[in-house]
Design a protein around this motif. Structure first.
Motif, PDB file in Angstrom:
ATOM      1  N   UNK A  49       0.818  -1.216   0.000  1.00 44.54           N
ATOM      2  CA  UNK A  49       0.000   0.000   0.000  1.00 44.54           C
ATOM      3  C   UNK A  49       0.849   1.262   0.000  1.00 44.54           C
ATOM      4  N   UNK A  50       2.096   1.153   0.451  1.00 48.16           N
ATOM      5  CA  UNK A  50       2.948   2.342   0.527  1.00 48.16           C
ATOM      6  C   UNK A  50       3.273   2.910  -0.855  1.00 48.16           C
ATOM      7  N   UNK A  51       3.277   2.080  -1.900  1.00 49.25           N
ATOM      8  CA  UNK A  51       3.611   2.568  -3.245  1.00 49.25           C
ATOM      9  C   UNK A  51       2.540   3.521  -3.776  1.00 49.25           C
ATOM     10  N   UNK A  52       1.263   3.124  -3.824  1.00 47.06           N
ATOM     11  CA  UNK A  52       0.262   4.108  -4.285  1.00 47.06           C
ATOM     12  C   UNK A  52       0.157   5.313  -3.360  1.00 47.06           C
ATOM     13  N   UNK A  53       0.335   5.093  -2.056  1.00 53.81           N
ATOM     14  CA  UNK A  53       0.295   6.223  -1.133  1.00 53.81           C
ATOM     15  C   UNK A  53       1.459   7.178  -1.401  1.00 53.81           C
ATOM     16  N   UNK A  54       2.607   6.635  -1.808  1.00 51.43           N
ATOM     17  CA  UNK A  54       3.753   7.489  -2.131  1.00 51.43           C
ATOM     18  C   UNK A  54       3.440   8.377  -3.328  1.00 51.43           C
ATOM     19  N   UNK A  55       2.784   7.822  -4.349  1.00 49.17           N
ATOM     20  CA  UNK A  55       2.404   8.635  -5.505  1.00 49.17           C
ATOM     21  C   UNK A  55       1.373   9.693  -5.114  1.00 49.17           C
ATOM     22  N   UNK A  56       0.499   9.357  -4.198  1.00 44.33           N
ATOM     23  CA  UNK A  56      -0.466  10.349  -3.704  1.00 44.33           C
ATOM     24  C   UNK A  56       0.265  11.498  -3.018  1.00 44.33           C
ATOM     25  N   UNK A  57       1.295  11.163  -2.223  1.00 35.81           N
ATOM     26  CA  UNK A  57       2.082  12.207  -1.554  1.00 35.81           C
ATOM     27  C   UNK A  57       2.813  13.084  -2.571  1.00 35.81           C
ATOM     28  N   UNK A  58       3.291  12.477  -3.652  1.00 36.80           N
ATOM     29  CA  UNK A  58       3.949  13.266  -4.700  1.00 36.80           C
ATOM     30  C   UNK A  58       2.969  14.257  -5.314  1.00 36.80           C
ATOM     31  N   UNK A  59       1.751  13.810  -5.576  1.00 34.86           N
ATOM     32  CA  UNK A  59       0.726  14.702  -6.137  1.00 34.86           C
ATOM     33  C   UNK A  59       0.387  15.817  -5.145  1.00 34.86           C
ATOM     34  N   UNK A  60       0.228  15.443  -3.868  1.00 35.84           N
ATOM     35  CA  UNK A  60      -0.055  16.451  -2.837  1.00 35.84           C
ATOM     36  C   UNK A  60       1.079  17.459  -2.751  1.00 35.84           C
ATOM     37  N   UNK A  61       2.307  16.963  -2.851  1.00 30.53           N
ATOM     38  CA  UNK A  61       3.467  17.859  -2.787  1.00 30.53           C
ATOM     39  C   UNK A  61       3.452  18.851  -3.941  1.00 30.53           C
ATOM     40  N   UNK A  62       3.205  18.367  -5.155  1.00 31.48           N
ATOM     41  CA  UNK A  62       3.163  19.271  -6.313  1.00 31.48           C
ATOM     42  C   UNK A  62       2.105  20.352  -6.132  1.00 31.48           C
ATOM     43  N   UNK A  63       0.922  19.954  -5.658  1.00 35.39           N
ATOM     44  CA  UNK A  63      -0.129  20.930  -5.412  1.00 35.39           C
ATOM     45  C   UNK A  63       0.234  21.899  -4.304  1.00 35.39           C
ATOM     46  N   UNK A  64       0.861  21.397  -3.248  1.00 37.18           N
ATOM     47  CA  UNK A  64       1.270  22.247  -2.130  1.00 37.18           C
ATOM     48  C   UNK A  64       2.303  23.282  -2.570  1.00 37.18           C
ATOM     49  N   UNK A  65       3.300  22.837  -3.344  1.00 41.94           N
ATOM     50  CA  UNK A  65       4.351  23.757  -3.760  1.00 41.94           C
ATOM     51  C   UNK A  65       3.811  24.824  -4.705  1.00 41.94           C
ATOM     52  N   UNK A  66       2.901  24.444  -5.606  1.00 45.47           N
ATOM     53  CA  UNK A  66       2.363  25.409  -6.565  1.00 45.47           C
ATOM     54  C   UNK A  66       1.378  26.373  -5.922  1.00 45.47           C
ATOM     55  N   UNK A  67       0.487  25.848  -5.075  1.00 42.72           N
ATOM     56  CA  UNK A  67      -0.611  26.662  -4.542  1.00 42.72           C
ATOM     57  C   UNK A  67      -0.238  27.411  -3.273  1.00 42.72           C
TER      58      UNK A  67
END
Length: 398
Positions: A41-59
């Motif tokens: 489960x950590x693999x898909x959750x890691x990709x979710x964190x990457x997406x959250x990070x991109x949104x956090x850095x941009x917004x």
């Protein structure tokens, strides 16, 4: 082949103490133990964190950097040159003197200009200040959330206060849901760091960072499979404690809030040295190496776990040496030295020297013009252009 490999890998002798088998770790309706498949489960959750990070850095992080006055330095760009660009991309980013001479002949350029081109090209690839700021903001946010999540999960757990409790009933220690999600959060984050490693800011200890991420992922994964959950939670909380101060130190450094940055750096240094060189060896290393022997005899998992912990401790010593050196410089100079882990930007020294020579030359020319074309009236004396200066301060009439 795959079946044989699977059976060999999951032999209970590797993962469990003597006398305990996988049959003893069977789950029931009321009792749940860590299952290796849960780690997937950590693999898909890691990709979710990457997406959250991109949104956090941009917004959030990027607009915040503008409001706080973080400005990217204007870098002179290297002029397009196919020959130099091909060499830079395919061969080497920092050519030797002989290679510079050869490239200068191919491009029909002075060696100094070729050297300057490579300096500017390397500077172009270096991360901007806003990128560093955004990355530090993301890590600070995560480490802060992770640290307080760990405290919330562990504050009522007996092994946080009495470290011998890490081994009570081992390995048949039921897995609580809060511990599972805490583990999953940490493992997913380190997987996300691995995924973004090619795009993150590369520092001088890049190789050590790779070793650290690999050892951490192995440590978290193995401790989960072998049910070293209790000792694993202590490791994660201890690490997050100092990281909570490291990232804001970077943030204030990028903002050029010097006094705040220096103060946070000293706090970070104290927390890091105490947590990694005092608390970690006693709470984790000594606990895992010595106290665990009161419960079971050594086995493969025991040696493997201790080996990973020792690798982490060696990295702690490496970074502690860097920090102590920076603290020493801070005490002597009264200001914090630049982070030795950072890859500092190169300056066009030759270009700066040329500008200085031009300024000096212009200044001398201007001074010469003033002294030769103007004259000073003193008590009705003649103009200077009608008088000749000799040595020893004597003046002779023409």
């Amino acid at each position: 082949m795959a079946r044989s490999l699977h059976e060999w890998l999951w032999q209970h002798e590797f993962w469990l103490p003597p006398g305990i088998t996988w049959e003893d770790m069977q789950e029931s309706e009321d009792v749940h133990y860590p299952q290796p498949r849960d780690l997937l489960l950590s693999i898909p959750f890691a990709f979710i964190l990457v997406v959250i990070r991109c949104g956090f850095e941009r917004a959030i992080a990027l607009p915040l950097s503008s409001k706080l006055g973080v400005r990217d330095k204007q870098r002179p760009k290297a002029q397009p040159n196919p020959v130099l660009e091909t060499f830079y991309s395919m061969r080497c980013k920092n050519p030797e003197e002989g290679e510079l001479i050869s490239l200068a002949k191919q491009c029909d350029l002075p060696v100094r200009k070729v050297e300057r081109w490579f300096r500017r090209r390397r500077n172009t690839d270096r991360p901007s200040l806003s990128k560093k700021f955004c990355e530090a903001c993301w890590r600070f946010t995560f480490y802060l959330i992770s640290f307080f999540t760990g405290l919330a999960v562990l504050y009522d757990k007996p092994w946080l206060w009495d470290h011998r409790e890490c081994w009570t009933g081992y390995p048949q220690q039921p897995l609580q849901p809060s511990l599972f999600w805490y583990y999953l959060l940490e493992l997913s984050f380190y997987w996300s760091l691995v995924f973004t490693l090619p795009f993150d800011v590369k520092r001088k200890d890049f190789k050590e960072q790779i070793v650290h991420h690999a050892a951490t992922i192995f440590l978290i994964s193995f401790s989960y499979c072998a049910n070293y959950i209790r000792i694993g939670t202590l490791v994660m909380v201890i690490h997050d404690a100092s990281d909570c101060f490291l990232e804001p130190t970077k943030i204030f450094n990028y903002m050029k809030w010097k006094k705040t940055c220096d103060s946070l750096f000293m706090i970070f240094s104290a927390v890091f040295l105490i947590s990694r060189l005092v608390i970690f060896p006693y709470t984790v290393l000594y606990n895992t190496y010595y106290y665990s022997m009161e419960i079971f005899q050594p086995f493969f998992g025991y040696y493997f776990m201790n080996a990973l912990l020792i690798i982490l401790q060696l990295l702690h010593v490496f970074w502690s040496c860097l920090i102590i050196h920076m603290v020493y410089k801070f005490i002597l100079q009264g200001s914090m030295e630049k982070d030795m882990r950072s890859d500092t930007e190169e300056s066009d020294k030759d270009e700066e020297r040329e500008k200085m020579r031009e300024k000096e030359k212009n200044g001398i020319t201007y001074f010469s013009n003033v002294t030769s074309n103007n004259y000073i009236q003193r008590n009705g004396s003649e103009p200077l252009n009608n008088r000749t200066h000799l040595t020893n301060g004597h003046v002779k009439e023409r």
